[in-house]
Motif scaffolding. Structure first.
Motif, PDB file in Angstrom:
ATOM      1  N   SER A 171      74.509 -19.666  -0.749  1.00 14.57           N
ATOM      2  CA  SER A 171      74.069 -18.494  -1.509  1.00 14.57           C
ATOM      3  C   SER A 171      72.605 -18.584  -1.914  1.00 14.57           C
ATOM      4  O   SER A 171      71.919 -17.557  -1.946  1.00 14.57           O
ATOM      5  CB  SER A 171      74.952 -18.285  -2.723  1.00 14.57           C
ATOM      6  N   GLU A 172      72.092 -19.775  -2.203  1.00 13.72           N
ATOM      7  CA  GLU A 172      70.662 -19.908  -2.520  1.00 13.72           C
ATOM      8  C   GLU A 172      69.814 -19.455  -1.339  1.00 13.72           C
ATOM      9  O   GLU A 172      68.833 -18.736  -1.504  1.00 13.72           O
ATOM     10  CB  GLU A 172      70.301 -21.359  -2.853  1.00 13.72           C
ATOM     11  N   GLN A 173      70.191 -19.887  -0.157  1.00 15.68           N
ATOM     12  CA  GLN A 173      69.443 -19.525   1.041  1.00 15.68           C
ATOM     13  C   GLN A 173      69.567 -18.036   1.341  1.00 15.68           C
ATOM     14  O   GLN A 173      68.598 -17.399   1.775  1.00 15.68           O
ATOM     15  CB  GLN A 173      69.918 -20.354   2.233  1.00 15.68           C
ATOM     16  N   GLN A 174      70.749 -17.468   1.083  1.00 12.37           N
ATOM     17  CA  GLN A 174      70.946 -16.035   1.315  1.00 12.37           C
ATOM     18  C   GLN A 174      70.068 -15.217   0.362  1.00 12.37           C
ATOM     19  O   GLN A 174      69.462 -14.219   0.773  1.00 12.37           O
ATOM     20  CB  GLN A 174      72.412 -15.665   1.126  1.00 12.37           C
ATOM     21  N   GLU A 184      67.278 -16.257  -1.072  1.00 18.03           N
ATOM     22  CA  GLU A 184      65.895 -16.468  -0.642  1.00 18.03           C
ATOM     23  C   GLU A 184      65.561 -15.568   0.541  1.00 18.03           C
ATOM     24  O   GLU A 184      64.511 -14.925   0.577  1.00 18.03           O
ATOM     25  CB  GLU A 184      65.671 -17.937  -0.282  1.00 18.03           C
ATOM     26  N   GLN A 185      66.466 -15.484   1.510  1.00 16.95           N
ATOM     27  CA  GLN A 185      66.233 -14.641   2.681  1.00 16.95           C
ATOM     28  C   GLN A 185      66.138 -13.173   2.287  1.00 16.95           C
ATOM     29  O   GLN A 185      65.287 -12.439   2.788  1.00 16.95           O
ATOM     30  CB  GLN A 185      67.336 -14.847   3.719  1.00 16.95           C
ATOM     31  N   ALA A 186      67.008 -12.727   1.374  1.00 20.17           N
ATOM     32  CA  ALA A 186      66.971 -11.332   0.916  1.00 20.17           C
ATOM     33  C   ALA A 186      65.640 -11.024   0.226  1.00 20.17           C
ATOM     34  O   ALA A 186      65.053  -9.961   0.443  1.00 20.17           O
ATOM     35  CB  ALA A 186      68.139 -11.053  -0.028  1.00 20.17           C
ATOM     36  N   LEU A 187      65.142 -11.956  -0.574  1.00 22.26           N
ATOM     37  CA  LEU A 187      63.846 -11.757  -1.233  1.00 22.26           C
ATOM     38  C   LEU A 187      62.733 -11.640  -0.205  1.00 22.26           C
ATOM     39  O   LEU A 187      61.863 -10.761  -0.306  1.00 22.26           O
ATOM     40  CB  LEU A 187      63.560 -12.913  -2.201  1.00 22.26           C
ATOM     41  N   GLN A 188      62.756 -12.521   0.781  1.00 27.22           N
ATOM     42  CA  GLN A 188      61.738 -12.474   1.835  1.00 27.22           C
ATOM     43  C   GLN A 188      61.833 -11.186   2.642  1.00 27.22           C
ATOM     44  O   GLN A 188      60.810 -10.560   2.945  1.00 27.22           O
ATOM     45  CB  GLN A 188      61.863 -13.694   2.745  1.00 27.22           C
ATOM     46  N   ASP A 189      63.058 -10.794   2.989  1.00 31.80           N
ATOM     47  CA  ASP A 189      63.261  -9.568   3.764  1.00 31.80           C
ATOM     48  C   ASP A 189      62.722  -8.340   3.036  1.00 31.80           C
ATOM     49  O   ASP A 189      62.245  -7.402   3.664  1.00 31.80           O
ATOM     50  CB  ASP A 189      64.742  -9.356   4.077  1.00 31.80           C
ATOM     51  N   LYS A 190      62.797  -8.348   1.721  1.00 31.62           N
ATOM     52  CA  LYS A 190      62.331  -7.210   0.924  1.00 31.62           C
ATOM     53  C   LYS A 190      60.861  -7.338   0.540  1.00 31.62           C
ATOM     54  O   LYS A 190      60.318  -6.489  -0.150  1.00 31.62           O
ATOM     55  CB  LYS A 190      63.191  -7.067  -0.332  1.00 31.62           C
ATOM     56  N   GLY A 191      60.208  -8.443   0.958  1.00 30.02           N
ATOM     57  CA  GLY A 191      58.789  -8.624   0.668  1.00 30.02           C
ATOM     58  C   GLY A 191      58.500  -8.898  -0.793  1.00 30.02           C
ATOM     59  O   GLY A 191      57.413  -8.581  -1.277  1.00 30.02           O
ATOM     60  N   LEU A 192      59.450  -9.470  -1.504  1.00 24.93           N
ATOM     61  CA  LEU A 192      59.256  -9.770  -2.926  1.00 24.93           C
ATOM     62  C   LEU A 192      58.552 -11.128  -3.031  1.00 24.93           C
ATOM     63  O   LEU A 192      59.170 -12.172  -2.918  1.00 24.93           O
ATOM     64  CB  LEU A 192      60.601  -9.766  -3.653  1.00 24.93           C
ATOM     65  N   ASN A 193      57.230 -11.071  -3.242  1.00 23.49           N
ATOM     66  CA  ASN A 193      56.393 -12.271  -3.149  1.00 23.49           C
ATOM     67  C   ASN A 193      55.809 -12.730  -4.468  1.00 23.49           C
ATOM     68  O   ASN A 193      54.930 -13.587  -4.465  1.00 23.49           O
ATOM     69  CB  ASN A 193      55.221 -12.022  -2.198  1.00 23.49           C
ATOM     70  N   ALA A 194      56.206 -12.160  -5.570  1.00 21.40           N
ATOM     71  CA  ALA A 194      55.662 -12.592  -6.866  1.00 21.40           C
ATOM     72  C   ALA A 194      56.030 -14.060  -7.082  1.00 21.40           C
ATOM     73  O   ALA A 194      56.949 -14.574  -6.441  1.00 21.40           O
ATOM     74  CB  ALA A 194      56.223 -11.723  -7.988  1.00 21.40           C
ATOM     75  N   PRO A 195      55.313 -14.744  -7.961  1.00 17.83           N
ATOM     76  CA  PRO A 195      55.649 -16.145  -8.213  1.00 17.83           C
ATOM     77  C   PRO A 195      57.125 -16.303  -8.556  1.00 17.83           C
ATOM     78  O   PRO A 195      57.675 -15.540  -9.353  1.00 17.83           O
ATOM     79  CB  PRO A 195      54.776 -16.509  -9.412  1.00 17.83           C
TER      80      PRO A 195
END
Length: 102
Positions: free
Chosen positions: A3-6, A8-19
């Motif tokens: 679930s951590e990796q999922q 993380e992938q969802a955040l990357q897929d949505k372009g959520l790049n804040a710290p």
């Protein structure tokens, strides 16, 4: 994929790049792990030692001795300790971000 990796992938897929923290950030602070099962019980304790020497404890216990499995107990205790590290590291990140906004 856990679930951590999922997440993380969802955040990357949505372009959520804040710290933010990533599973790799959490992995990087863990330098040692130890486990103990208390004799005569189903209680498993995981002690994770962090890079700065701080120790974080996680635990698990099977309600029924018949369901106790040492490998599963270790996995659950490790996950419990790891959740605590997310909280601690999240607090540190927020402190750093608050300091940079002052």
């Amino acid at each position: 994929m856990n679930s951590e990796q999922q997440i993380e992938q969802a955040l990357q897929d949505k372009g959520l790049n804040a710290p933010r923290l990533s599973p790799d950030d959490i992995n990087a602070v863990i330098v040692h792990e130890q486990y103990h099962v208390f004799p005569g019980t189903t209680v498993t304790v995981c002690c994770l030692t962090l890079r700065n020497g701080f120790n974080v404890i996680g635990q698990s216990a099977a309600a029924s001795r018949e369901n106790f499995d040492q490998e599963i107990g270790r996995s659950i205790a490790y996950g419990d300790a790891r959740e605590k590290i997310w909280q601690l590291e999240g607090y540190l990140l927020k402190q750093r971000l608050a300091g940079s906004e002052a």
